[in-house]
Scaffold this active site. Structure first.
Site, PDB file in Angstrom:
ATOM      1  CG  HIS A 114      -0.230   0.515   2.475  1.00  5.24           C
ATOM      2  ND1 HIS A 114      -0.309   1.826   2.885  1.00  5.24           N
ATOM      3  CD2 HIS A 114       0.555  -0.117   3.370  1.00  5.24           C
ATOM      4  CE1 HIS A 114       0.402   1.979   3.990  1.00  5.24           C
ATOM      5  NE2 HIS A 114       0.935   0.807   4.307  1.00  5.24           N
ATOM      6  CB  CYS A 115       1.297   4.235  -1.610  1.00  8.09           C
ATOM      7  SG  CYS A 115       0.027   4.291  -2.899  1.00  8.09           S
ATOM      8  CB  THR A 116      -0.644   8.189   0.788  1.00  7.98           C
ATOM      9  OG1 THR A 116       0.543   8.225   1.585  1.00  7.98           O
ATOM     10  CG2 THR A 116      -1.647   9.154   1.371  1.00  7.98           C
TER      11      THR A 116
END
Length: 362
Positions: free
Chosen positions: A257-259
């Protein structure tokens, strides 16, 4: 006793037709739903379905299921050990009355001959994330299917509730790969279930990709396409994705995941699906689905800005075909082919690629 009301459409007899590298500083502050699987393959494939989708409807406990299975006369759909619907080679049904509080509602589509499919809605509904979804449920060119319940992709995890963590704990995720920068990680640290290994795989470490905000709409689009290229050929990006793919090839039930869960995460999933043999048009649909899952959050963010500022920010909140295409163009320009990219950038040799497919394909 749970009341299950299968609703069938008339079975058609026709042959079937066939995350953001948006400036991290912006997206840290931003905090949706469908599933799909697709065509093209040999009719001799052991799994006869060429398309199949499960989509949660707006009413809790209601699901829409569609499929195409050329050459099959009868398909039985079960959930929780009970038959909930059936049809022929092509069908669309709505199933109601299933438990509204289930973590995920799984369905098995069983043909009268050949192997069946086990599918669920791709979205994992959480209170603290809007873009947490299953990476699987897609058909490859050679007739395999990417298994569901193995690999997940998401936006930020810092707002997960205790109930969310309990739900994710039941998914059995071994490793959480955090693709974000140090500033993102420190301002919004991940919440993960007990027992889940946390691994930093910083795609943009040391780069200046998120320090300068564009001043025009065109500048924002350029930033996004340049960012996609960096995710392919930037040294820190290659090192980060190599870490993720190594773990997945070793059999991790992984989350990355990222933001916003759409650009750095989007490229990770696009590369994974491509390596597994999923057709490019389906890879693109999976990538663009972030626009749907993030629609409410994005609209709220834009509504809070003056109109001129919103025009500049919108390209950074979007995912667009030109962004992902710029990544694949970079693969071609820097590596010559995706198979070479797999080896030189992702670190997947022939044995590891076989292992990846063995783990994730049915």
């Amino acid at each position: 006793m749970t009341h299950i009301t299968p609703v069938r459409t008339r079975v058609r007899s026709t042959t079937p037709a066939l995350g953001a590298l948006s400036a991290a500083a912006l997206l840290v502050a931003l905090a949706a739903p469908a599933a799909s699987a697709h065509p093209a393959a040999r009719p001799s494939a052991r799994i006869p379905f060429t398309q199949a989708t499960v989509t949660a409807a707006g009413t809790p406990g209601t699901y829409k299921i569609a499929w195409q299975a050329p050459g099959i006369r009868h398909v039985t759909i079960t959930s929780g050990g009970r038959t909930v619907a059936s049809g022929g080679s092509t069908g669309q049904v709505t199933v109601t009355g299933l438990p509204a509080d289930a973590d995920r509602q799984w369905f098995t589509l069983a043909p009268d001959h050949g192997k069946g499919l086990r599918l669920a809605d791709r979205l994992i509904k959480l209170d603290g994330a809007v873009n947490f979804r299953d990476a699987g449920g897609y058909r490859t060119r050679d007739g395999h299917w990417v298994k569901m319940g193995e690999i997940y992709r998401s936006d930020a995890l810092d707002k997960l509730t205790d109930a969310d963590l309990a739900k994710l704990g039941r998914l059995g995720i071994d490793t959480d790969y955090d693709l974000r920068t140090a500033s993102e990680r420190s301002s919004a640290p991940d919440r993960v279930p007990s027992g889940t290994r946390y691994v930093v795989a910083d795609v943009l470490a040391g780069s200046d990709m998120t320090t300068t905000m564009p001043k025009t709409e065109a500048g924002a689009v350029e930033m996004m396409t340049d960012g996609e290229k960096f995710m392919v050929s930037g040294d820190t990006a290659k090192a980060a994705y190599r870490k993720v793919f190594s773990g997945v090839a070793d059999g991790d039930d992984a989350l990355f995941h990222c933001t916003a869960g759409k650009d750095r995460t989007g490229w990770a999933n696009a590369a994974l699906l491509t390596a597994l043999g999923v057709p490019r048009d389906i890879v693109m649909k999976d990538y663009l689905a972030s626009n749907d899952y993030r629609a409410e959050a994005n609209e709220a963010a834009l509504a809070s800005m003056p109109p001129e500022q919103a025009k500049v920010y919108k390209p950074m909140l979007d995912v667009r075909a030109e962004y992902l295409n710029s990544g694949f163009d970079e693969v071609r320009d820097r590596f010559g082919s995706f198979s070479t990219y797999e080896k030189r950038a992702l670190g997947l040799d022939a044995d590891e690629l076989r292992s990846l497919k063995r783990e994730l394909l049915a």
